[in-house]
Design a protein around this motif. Structure first.
Motif, short mmCIF file in Angstrom:
data_model
loop_
_atom_site.label_atom_id
_atom_site.label_comp_id
_atom_site.label_asym_id
_atom_site.label_seq_id
_atom_site.Cartn_x
_atom_site.Cartn_y
_atom_site.Cartn_z
N TYR A 1 0.78 -1.20 0.14
CA TYR A 1 -0.06 -0.13 0.16
C TYR A 1 1.00 1.36 -0.09
O TYR A 1 0.49 2.24 -0.55
CB TYR A 1 -0.99 -0.20 1.21
CG TYR A 1 -2.11 -1.09 1.03
CD1 TYR A 1 -2.79 -1.22 -0.16
CD2 TYR A 1 -2.52 -1.73 2.31
CE1 TYR A 1 -3.67 -2.03 -0.22
CE2 TYR A 1 -3.58 -2.84 2.33
CZ TYR A 1 -3.87 -2.89 1.07
OH TYR A 1 -4.97 -3.87 1.00
N PHE A 2 1.86 1.18 0.74
CA PHE A 2 2.72 2.56 0.52
C PHE A 2 3.45 2.60 -0.59
O PHE A 2 3.64 3.70 -1.00
CB PHE A 2 3.83 2.13 1.98
CG PHE A 2 3.53 2.50 3.51
CD1 PHE A 2 2.62 3.31 3.57
CD2 PHE A 2 3.57 1.38 4.36
CE1 PHE A 2 2.09 3.43 4.91
CE2 PHE A 2 3.54 1.69 5.68
CZ PHE A 2 2.44 2.46 5.95
N LEU A 3 3.78 1.29 -1.06
CA LEU A 3 4.32 1.35 -2.60
C LEU A 3 3.57 2.10 -3.52
O LEU A 3 4.04 2.84 -4.37
CB LEU A 3 4.63 0.21 -3.02
CG LEU A 3 5.52 -0.27 -4.25
CD1 LEU A 3 6.87 0.73 -4.34
CD2 LEU A 3 5.91 -1.64 -4.67
N CYS A 4 2.15 1.61 -3.45
CA CYS A 4 1.11 2.29 -4.20
C CYS A 4 0.89 3.86 -4.09
O CYS A 4 1.16 4.59 -5.21
CB CYS A 4 -0.18 1.72 -4.14
SG CYS A 4 -0.14 -0.01 -4.79
N THR B 1 2.56 9.26 -5.92
CA THR B 1 3.21 10.64 -5.87
C THR B 1 4.26 10.89 -6.94
O THR B 1 4.32 12.00 -7.54
CB THR B 1 3.92 10.35 -4.54
OG1 THR B 1 2.98 10.49 -3.61
CG2 THR B 1 4.67 11.75 -4.31
N ASP B 2 4.93 9.60 -7.42
CA ASP B 2 5.89 9.94 -8.52
C ASP B 2 5.24 10.17 -9.80
O ASP B 2 5.64 10.93 -10.53
CB ASP B 2 6.57 8.61 -8.69
CG ASP B 2 7.76 8.57 -7.86
OD1 ASP B 2 8.19 9.38 -7.02
OD2 ASP B 2 8.20 7.25 -7.42
N PHE C 1 2.78 21.76 -6.64
CA PHE C 1 2.64 20.44 -6.87
C PHE C 1 4.14 20.02 -6.60
O PHE C 1 4.05 18.91 -6.24
CB PHE C 1 2.10 20.16 -8.32
CG PHE C 1 0.76 20.06 -8.21
CD1 PHE C 1 0.06 18.80 -8.32
CD2 PHE C 1 -0.26 21.29 -8.42
CE1 PHE C 1 -1.30 18.62 -8.15
CE2 PHE C 1 -1.51 21.18 -8.51
CZ PHE C 1 -2.19 19.75 -8.15
N ILE C 2 5.12 20.40 -7.20
CA ILE C 2 6.51 20.39 -6.98
C ILE C 2 6.89 20.07 -5.71
O ILE C 2 7.16 19.09 -5.09
CB ILE C 2 7.39 21.00 -7.69
CG1 ILE C 2 7.07 20.89 -9.37
CG2 ILE C 2 8.85 20.79 -7.46
CD1 ILE C 2 8.10 21.79 -10.06
N MET D 1 5.74 14.98 0.24
CA MET D 1 5.02 13.67 0.38
C MET D 1 5.77 12.22 0.21
O MET D 1 5.88 11.27 0.80
CB MET D 1 3.80 13.63 -0.50
CG MET D 1 2.68 14.39 -0.13
SD MET D 1 1.21 14.13 -1.41
CE MET D 1 0.29 15.45 -1.05
N GLU D 2 6.75 12.40 -1.05
CA GLU D 2 7.64 11.37 -0.97
C GLU D 2 8.33 11.03 0.04
O GLU D 2 8.64 9.95 0.36
CB GLU D 2 8.29 11.66 -2.24
CG GLU D 2 9.19 10.36 -2.66
CD GLU D 2 9.42 10.45 -4.26
OE1 GLU D 2 10.31 9.71 -4.68
OE2 GLU D 2 8.91 11.27 -5.11
#
Length: 331
Positions: free
Chosen positions: A81-84, A89-90, A123-124, A130-131
Motif C-alpha cells: 500500500y505504501f508502494l502504491c 506521488t511519482d 505541486f512540485i 509527500m515522497e
C-alpha cells in the motif's frame, strides 16, 4: 537574509544573477519566461530525448506497480500500500514537470502563466514532501516487520496505514500551502525570467524586488520539518533494524532479513544523494556552469520517479513473479 542554498527537491536552489538590462517597471507579471537549460538552448532537442524516455518509463512502470498490487490479493499488505502511495506521488510529480519542460524543448514554448507557475510550484514542493514522508512510513513498516514481526499485523492494520497516508498528505499539503501566497504578495520589478525549465519557490523569490526574508525563513523551516525530521526518523528506524539484524544467529538469516530492506534503502539513496550533491556543488563549485546546476536539479526531480518502481519491481519477488505470470499469460 538569503535562504540557505540547499537542494533536496523540496528546496531547489540555483546560483544565478540577472542582468541590469532586464530590469523593467512591472510589479505583477502575468507570465514568467522559463529558459529551460541556459547555455544549452541549441541542444534542447537532444536533451529532450532522455527526458522524454525517463518520463515514459516512469509513467509505464508506476502504472504497472499499481495494476499488479490491485490484481494480486497476496500483495494487499501495508508494504505494498505504501508502494502504491509512492507510485501515485511519482506519477503526479513527474507529470507536473515534464509536459511543460518538453514543450520548451520541442516548441520553444517558454511562457507560463503566473497562476500556472504558482500551481506548478505547489505541486512540485508538495509531492516531493509527500515522497519523503512515504519513505518514513515505509521505514516504520520495515522496523515493525523486523523488530516486532509477531505484532506487525496488529500494529500496521489497514486503518493505521490509511491514517499514516493521510498524515503524510496533510503534513506536506499544509506546510507547502503558504508558498504560493507568499510568492504572490511580492512585487516583481526586476525581471520575469526564470533560468530553469520549471517553477520552484526560491527561483521565483529571487526575482522579487522586496524584503523576502519571510519566504527565506519559511523555506528553511519547511526544509527542516520535512527533510530534517524525516532523515532523523529514517536513521532511528534503521539503527534499530540493523541492531536486530546483527543479533540474528546465522549469516544466512542476517542476509535474508537485510535483503527485505535493500529496495527501501536504494530508493532513499536515490532520493537524497542527488540533492546532497547539488547542494555541495552549489557551495563549493562556484566555477561550475549554470547549466550543470540546472541539469543536476532536473535529475534530482526526474530520476527517482523512474527508478523507484523499477527497483521495487526487480527486488521484490512477489511483484516480479506476478508480472512474469501476467506477461506469460498474455503471451
Amino acid at each position: 537574509m538569503q535562504e540557505t542554498p540547499f537542494c533536496l527537491r523540496v528546496g531547489h536552489f540555483l546560483p544565478y544573477s540577472m542582468s541590469d538590462s532586464n530590469i523593467t517597471d512591472f510589479t505583477n507579471p502575468s507570465t514568467f519566461i522559463l529558459l529551460g537549460i541556459p547555455g544549452l538552448e541549441k541542444a534542447h532537442i537532444w536533451i529532450s530525448i532522455p527526458f522524454c524516455t525517463m518520463y515514459a518509463i516512469a509513467i509505464l512502470a508506476n502504472f504497472i506497480i499499481l495494476l499488479i498490487v490491485k490484481l494480486e490479493p497476496s500483495l494487499h499488505e501495508p508494504m505494498y500500500y505504501f508502494l502504491c502511495m509512492l507510485a501515485i506521488t511519482d506519477l503526479v510529480l513527474s507529470t507536473s514537470i515534464l509536459p511543460k519542460m518538453l514543450s520548451i524543448f520541442w516548441f520553444n514554448s517558454r511562457e507560463i502563466n503566473f497562476s500556472a507557475c504558482l500551481m506548478q510550484l505547489y505541486f512540485i514542493h508538495c509531492f516531493s514532501g509527500m515522497e519523503s514522508g512515504i519513505f518514513v512510513a515505509m521505514g516504520f513498516d520495515r522496523y515493525v516487520a523486523i523488530c516486532h514481526p509477531l505484532r506487525h499485523s496488529t500494529i500496521l492494520t489497514i486503518p493505521m496505514v490509511a491514517k499514516m497516508g493521510l498524515a503524510v498528505v496533510l503534513r506536506s499539503g499544509m506546510l507547502v500551502l503558504p508558498y504560493p501566497f507568499l510568492v504572490k504578495q511580492w512585487p516583481y520589478c526586476r525581471t520575469n525570467i526564470i533560468p530553469e525549465p520549471f517553477c520552484v519557490h526560491i527561483s521565483i523569490v529571487k526575482l522579487a524586488c522586496a524584503d523576502t526574508r519571510i519566504s527565506s525563513y519559511y523555506g528553511l523551516f519547511v526544509l527542516l520539518c520535512v527533510m530534517g525530521l524525516d532523515g532523523i526518523f529514517i536513521a532511528v528506524s534503521y539503527n534499530h533494524i540493523l541492531r536486530a539484524i546483527f543479533s540474528l544467529p546465522t549469516k544466512d538469516a542476517r542476509l535474508k532479513t537485510f535483503g527485505t530492506c535493500v529496495s527501501h534503502l536504494c530508493v532513499i539513496l536515490i532520493f537524497y544523494i542527488p540533492g546532497l550533491f547539488s547542494s555541495l556543488t552549489y557551495r563549493f563549485g562556484q566555477n561550475v556552469p549554470l547549466h550543470f546546476h540546472v541539469l543536476i536539479g532536473n535529475m534530482n526531480l526526474l530520476v527517482p520517479p523512474m527508478l523507484n518502481p523499477i527497483i521495487y519491481g526487480v527486488r521484490t519477488k512477489q511483484i516480479r513473479d506476478r508480472l512474469l505470470r501476467f506477461i506469460t499469460h498474455k503471451g
